[in-house]
Design a protein around this motif. Structure first.
Motif, PDB file in Angstrom:
ATOM      1  N   ARG A 201       0.827  -1.209   0.000  1.00 48.37           N
ATOM      2  CA  ARG A 201       0.000   0.000   0.000  1.00 48.37           C
ATOM      3  C   ARG A 201       0.860   1.258   0.000  1.00 48.37           C
ATOM      4  O   ARG A 201       0.574   2.221  -0.712  1.00 48.37           O
ATOM      5  CB  ARG A 201      -0.895   0.016   1.240  1.00 48.37           C
ATOM      6  N   ARG A 202       1.890   1.236   0.832  1.00 49.06           N
ATOM      7  CA  ARG A 202       2.795   2.400   0.844  1.00 49.06           C
ATOM      8  C   ARG A 202       3.422   2.589  -0.530  1.00 49.06           C
ATOM      9  O   ARG A 202       3.534   3.709  -1.032  1.00 49.06           O
ATOM     10  CB  ARG A 202       3.916   2.171   1.863  1.00 49.06           C
ATOM     11  N   GLY A 203       3.855   1.496  -1.105  1.00 53.72           N
ATOM     12  CA  GLY A 203       4.464   1.580  -2.437  1.00 53.72           C
ATOM     13  C   GLY A 203       3.471   2.104  -3.458  1.00 53.72           C
ATOM     14  O   GLY A 203       3.804   2.955  -4.290  1.00 53.72           O
ATOM     15  N   ASP A 204       2.273   1.634  -3.352  1.00 54.92           N
ATOM     16  CA  ASP A 204       1.244   2.081  -4.292  1.00 54.92           C
ATOM     17  C   ASP A 204       1.016   3.581  -4.176  1.00 54.92           C
ATOM     18  O   ASP A 204       0.918   4.294  -5.171  1.00 54.92           O
ATOM     19  CB  ASP A 204      -0.046   1.322  -4.028  1.00 54.92           C
ATOM     20  N   ALA A 205       0.960   4.046  -2.939  1.00 57.95           N
ATOM     21  CA  ALA A 205       0.757   5.490  -2.736  1.00 57.95           C
ATOM     22  C   ALA A 205       1.927   6.260  -3.340  1.00 57.95           C
ATOM     23  O   ALA A 205       1.740   7.287  -4.000  1.00 57.95           O
ATOM     24  CB  ALA A 205       0.619   5.787  -1.249  1.00 57.95           C
ATOM     25  N   ALA A 206       3.134   5.755  -3.147  1.00 55.61           N
ATOM     26  CA  ALA A 206       4.310   6.454  -3.670  1.00 55.61           C
ATOM     27  C   ALA A 206       4.315   6.453  -5.204  1.00 55.61           C
ATOM     28  O   ALA A 206       4.853   7.360  -5.829  1.00 55.61           O
ATOM     29  CB  ALA A 206       5.575   5.785  -3.139  1.00 55.61           C
ATOM     30  N   LEU A 207       3.721   5.443  -5.786  1.00 53.45           N
ATOM     31  CA  LEU A 207       3.706   5.354  -7.252  1.00 53.45           C
ATOM     32  C   LEU A 207       2.488   6.055  -7.855  1.00 53.45           C
ATOM     33  O   LEU A 207       2.242   5.945  -9.054  1.00 53.45           O
ATOM     34  CB  LEU A 207       3.700   3.891  -7.710  1.00 53.45           C
ATOM     35  N   GLY A 208       1.730   6.694  -7.051  1.00 49.45           N
ATOM     36  CA  GLY A 208       0.603   7.457  -7.571  1.00 49.45           C
ATOM     37  C   GLY A 208      -0.632   6.618  -7.813  1.00 49.45           C
ATOM     38  O   GLY A 208      -1.547   7.028  -8.511  1.00 49.45           O
ATOM     39  N   GLY A 209      -0.679   5.444  -7.233  1.00 50.12           N
ATOM     40  CA  GLY A 209      -1.908   4.653  -7.318  1.00 50.12           C
ATOM     41  C   GLY A 209      -1.969   3.771  -8.540  1.00 50.12           C
ATOM     42  O   GLY A 209      -2.734   4.015  -9.466  1.00 50.12           O
ATOM     43  N   ALA A 210      -1.153   2.751  -8.562  1.00 51.78           N
ATOM     44  CA  ALA A 210      -1.189   1.808  -9.690  1.00 51.78           C
ATOM     45  C   ALA A 210      -2.079   0.615  -9.405  1.00 51.78           C
ATOM     46  O   ALA A 210      -2.381  -0.164 -10.287  1.00 51.78           O
ATOM     47  CB  ALA A 210       0.231   1.319 -10.003  1.00 51.78           C
ATOM     48  N   LEU A 211      -2.478   0.502  -8.157  1.00 53.56           N
ATOM     49  CA  LEU A 211      -3.274  -0.672  -7.812  1.00 53.56           C
ATOM     50  C   LEU A 211      -4.700  -0.544  -8.326  1.00 53.56           C
ATOM     51  O   LEU A 211      -5.293   0.520  -8.229  1.00 53.56           O
ATOM     52  CB  LEU A 211      -3.362  -0.805  -6.287  1.00 53.56           C
ATOM     53  N   PRO A 212      -5.229  -1.604  -8.810  1.00 56.63           N
ATOM     54  CA  PRO A 212      -6.645  -1.582  -9.151  1.00 56.63           C
ATOM     55  C   PRO A 212      -7.485  -1.632  -7.894  1.00 56.63           C
ATOM     56  O   PRO A 212      -6.984  -1.910  -6.805  1.00 56.63           O
ATOM     57  CB  PRO A 212      -6.827  -2.857  -9.972  1.00 56.63           C
ATOM     58  N   LEU A 213      -8.736  -1.354  -8.089  1.00 62.08           N
ATOM     59  CA  LEU A 213      -9.643  -1.338  -6.949  1.00 62.08           C
ATOM     60  C   LEU A 213      -9.688  -2.694  -6.263  1.00 62.08           C
ATOM     61  O   LEU A 213      -9.678  -2.794  -5.053  1.00 62.08           O
ATOM     62  CB  LEU A 213     -11.030  -0.948  -7.444  1.00 62.08           C
ATOM     63  N   ARG A 214      -9.777  -3.691  -7.051  1.00 58.50           N
ATOM     64  CA  ARG A 214      -9.882  -5.021  -6.463  1.00 58.50           C
ATOM     65  C   ARG A 214      -8.529  -5.704  -6.634  1.00 58.50           C
ATOM     66  O   ARG A 214      -8.147  -6.074  -7.733  1.00 58.50           O
ATOM     67  CB  ARG A 214     -10.963  -5.827  -7.170  1.00 58.50           C
ATOM     68  N   ALA A 215      -7.816  -5.812  -5.566  1.00 52.33           N
ATOM     69  CA  ALA A 215      -6.463  -6.339  -5.691  1.00 52.33           C
ATOM     70  C   ALA A 215      -6.235  -7.445  -4.677  1.00 52.33           C
ATOM     71  O   ALA A 215      -6.848  -7.488  -3.624  1.00 52.33           O
ATOM     72  CB  ALA A 215      -5.453  -5.225  -5.491  1.00 52.33           C
ATOM     73  N   PHE A 216      -5.358  -8.296  -5.021  1.00 54.10           N
ATOM     74  CA  PHE A 216      -5.006  -9.417  -4.174  1.00 54.10           C
ATOM     75  C   PHE A 216      -3.505  -9.502  -4.121  1.00 54.10           C
ATOM     76  O   PHE A 216      -2.826  -9.041  -5.025  1.00 54.10           O
ATOM     77  CB  PHE A 216      -5.523 -10.730  -4.774  1.00 54.10           C
ATOM     78  N   CYS A 217      -2.983 -10.084  -3.092  1.00 54.26           N
ATOM     79  CA  CYS A 217      -1.553 -10.362  -3.178  1.00 54.26           C
ATOM     80  C   CYS A 217      -1.329 -11.860  -3.189  1.00 54.26           C
ATOM     81  O   CYS A 217      -2.069 -12.634  -2.602  1.00 54.26           O
ATOM     82  CB  CYS A 217      -0.751  -9.632  -2.126  1.00 54.26           C
ATOM     83  N   THR A 218      -0.322 -12.212  -3.936  1.00 56.06           N
ATOM     84  CA  THR A 218      -0.039 -13.632  -4.155  1.00 56.06           C
ATOM     85  C   THR A 218       0.654 -14.214  -2.925  1.00 56.06           C
ATOM     86  O   THR A 218       0.998 -13.507  -1.994  1.00 56.06           O
ATOM     87  CB  THR A 218       0.937 -13.801  -5.338  1.00 56.06           C
ATOM     88  N   SER A 219       0.865 -15.492  -2.990  1.00 53.95           N
ATOM     89  CA  SER A 219       1.742 -16.117  -2.009  1.00 53.95           C
ATOM     90  C   SER A 219       3.151 -15.535  -2.175  1.00 53.95           C
ATOM     91  O   SER A 219       3.450 -14.933  -3.200  1.00 53.95           O
ATOM     92  CB  SER A 219       1.769 -17.625  -2.210  1.00 53.95           C
ATOM     93  N   VAL A 220       3.963 -15.729  -1.181  1.00 55.39           N
ATOM     94  CA  VAL A 220       5.306 -15.169  -1.273  1.00 55.39           C
ATOM     95  C   VAL A 220       6.274 -16.164  -1.902  1.00 55.39           C
ATOM     96  O   VAL A 220       6.101 -17.372  -1.789  1.00 55.39           O
ATOM     97  CB  VAL A 220       5.848 -14.744   0.110  1.00 55.39           C
ATOM     98  N   GLN A 221       7.238 -15.600  -2.551  1.00 60.34           N
ATOM     99  CA  GLN A 221       8.296 -16.417  -3.156  1.00 60.34           C
ATOM    100  C   GLN A 221       9.603 -16.040  -2.471  1.00 60.34           C
ATOM    101  O   GLN A 221       9.919 -14.862  -2.329  1.00 60.34           O
ATOM    102  CB  GLN A 221       8.359 -16.101  -4.650  1.00 60.34           C
ATOM    103  N   TYR A 222      10.314 -17.045  -2.044  1.00 65.20           N
ATOM    104  CA  TYR A 222      11.600 -16.810  -1.384  1.00 65.20           C
ATOM    105  C   TYR A 222      12.709 -17.139  -2.369  1.00 65.20           C
ATOM    106  O   TYR A 222      12.744 -18.244  -2.929  1.00 65.20           O
ATOM    107  CB  TYR A 222      11.693 -17.706  -0.150  1.00 65.20           C
ATOM    108  N   ASN A 223      13.576 -16.190  -2.604  1.00 65.45           N
ATOM    109  CA  ASN A 223      14.694 -16.411  -3.528  1.00 65.45           C
ATOM    110  C   ASN A 223      16.001 -16.380  -2.766  1.00 65.45           C
ATOM    111  O   ASN A 223      16.200 -15.504  -1.915  1.00 65.45           O
ATOM    112  CB  ASN A 223      14.758 -15.295  -4.588  1.00 65.45           C
TER     113      ASN A 223
END
Ligand SMILES: O=C(O)CCC(=O)C(=O)O
Ligand SMILES: [Fe+2]
Length: 340
Positions: A201-223
């Protein structure tokens, strides 16, 4: 008209915001519905305000928004259950309309597939976890079975993708699970996802709102990149598919820069953009538009470079109904434009 659908007991009076969203939904429906009969039906219902299709979409989103406003997370399974509930309560042609709602901005225009042009292409956020959370993440990640990615042209490193994100938080804040899969030890509590979602969310705010209204986050990937490992191939993360698209990528740096040599994280906007190389502090995250920002990981020369990667996705309702390719956690845009 399905009276039963609009009178779900938990829903109170609509606020202005929800009203606006209802209008947005109708516009989007009208724009995206392929069948002329359906389009005509939407036109009719829209003229009536509070018509069937309006309410269906509206209720679904309100439910999500209410959850999100309370900073609660919904799992993909819960969303799917809601949609199934709506579908069972509706005639078949209505659920068809529901399935075709793309993410929209407040004014009903489709969400752009890239960040707004005037916005910075990426954000670097620090302090994502507390120190003890960070240590816990690393310890848990190290227990995951990693498989090797080995393609000399593209990448060579080890990754583990956690499989389960059936995560939710009950009203009293206690973790609970949706679905019947056994909880993944890495993902069975909110302590992991809350900071990650907050960072998105913080990142989205900093980018000027790239997130769509309905958003999900995926499972995490560890590299994990040991000496000689890399992801040298400049790439964007988004892979177009029918069910979902990635809108934001988040790369969380788990290792301190002095723990490895090389391993620069390089980013550039678009094909021809200028390259920026980063070696961020541990516990900071790069958030960037998944369609637009090319990135790569230079070869690690010593030590171990660890990252956690996850994505914010927009998902069509139909994808959730049919069972998402990746289990997902819903989160929302709260408190700023248009719905964040
Ligand atoms: O591990 C990283 O730093 C980036 C990984 C990446 O770009 C990816 O998994 O798509
Ligand atoms: Fe990537």
């Amino acid at each position: 008209m399905k009276e039963g659908v609009i009178s779900r007991p938990s829903l109170g009076q609509a606020s202005d915001e929800y009203e606006r969203f209802a209008v947005g939904s109708l516009l989007a429906l009208r724009q995206y519905c392929s069948s002329p009969a359906a389009a005509a039906a939407i036109e009719r219902e829209g003229a009536m305000r509070g018509g069937q299709y309006d309410v269906v979409v509206w209720d679904l989103e309100r439910e999500l928004l209410e959850e999100l406003t309370d900073a609660r997370l919904l799992s993909g399974v819960e969303v799917a259950a809601q949609i199934r509930w709506l579908r069972s309560a509706l005639p078949a042609e209505t659920s068809l309309l529901l399935l075709d709602v793309p993410p929209v901005w407040e004014d009903g225009s489709p969400v752009p597939k890239a960040a707004r042009p005037e916005a910075p292409p990426w954000a670097l956020l620090d302090g994502v976890f507390t120190p003890s959370e960070l240590a816990r993440v690393i310890a848990l990640c190290e227990q995951l079975d990693r498989s090797a990615v080995r393609d000399p042209e593209i990448a060579g490193f080890k990754l583990a993708t956690t499989s389960v994100v059936h995560y939710s938080v009950s009203a009293d804040g206690a973790p609970s699970f949706a679905g019947d899969e056994p909880p993944d030890p890495l993902l069975d509590t909110g302590w992991l996802f809350r900071p990650l979602v907050a960072a998105l969310r913080r990142g989205d705010a900093a980018l000027g709102g790239a997130l769509p209204l309905r958003a999900f986050c995926t499972s995490v990937q560890y590299n994990r990149y040991d000496g000689g490992d890399h992801f040298e191939h400049f790439h964007v993360d988004e892979v177009e598919c029918e069910t979902a698209y990635k809108s934001l990528s988040l790369v969380l740096f788990l290792s301190r820069p002095d723990e490895y040599g090389g391993g620069e994280f390089e980013l550039r906007r678009g094909e021809g953009g200028q390259v920026t190389a980063l070696r961020p502090d541990a516990n900071s995250a790069a958030v960037f538009c998944a369609r637009e920002v090319f990135h790569r990981v230079r070869r690690v020369t010593r030590g171990a470079r660890r990252t956690l990667v996850l994505w914010a996705c927009a998902t069509r309702a139909s994808a959730v109904c049919d069972g998402p390719a990746e289990p997902c956690v819903a989160f929302g845009r709260i408190g700023a434009s248009p719905f964040l």
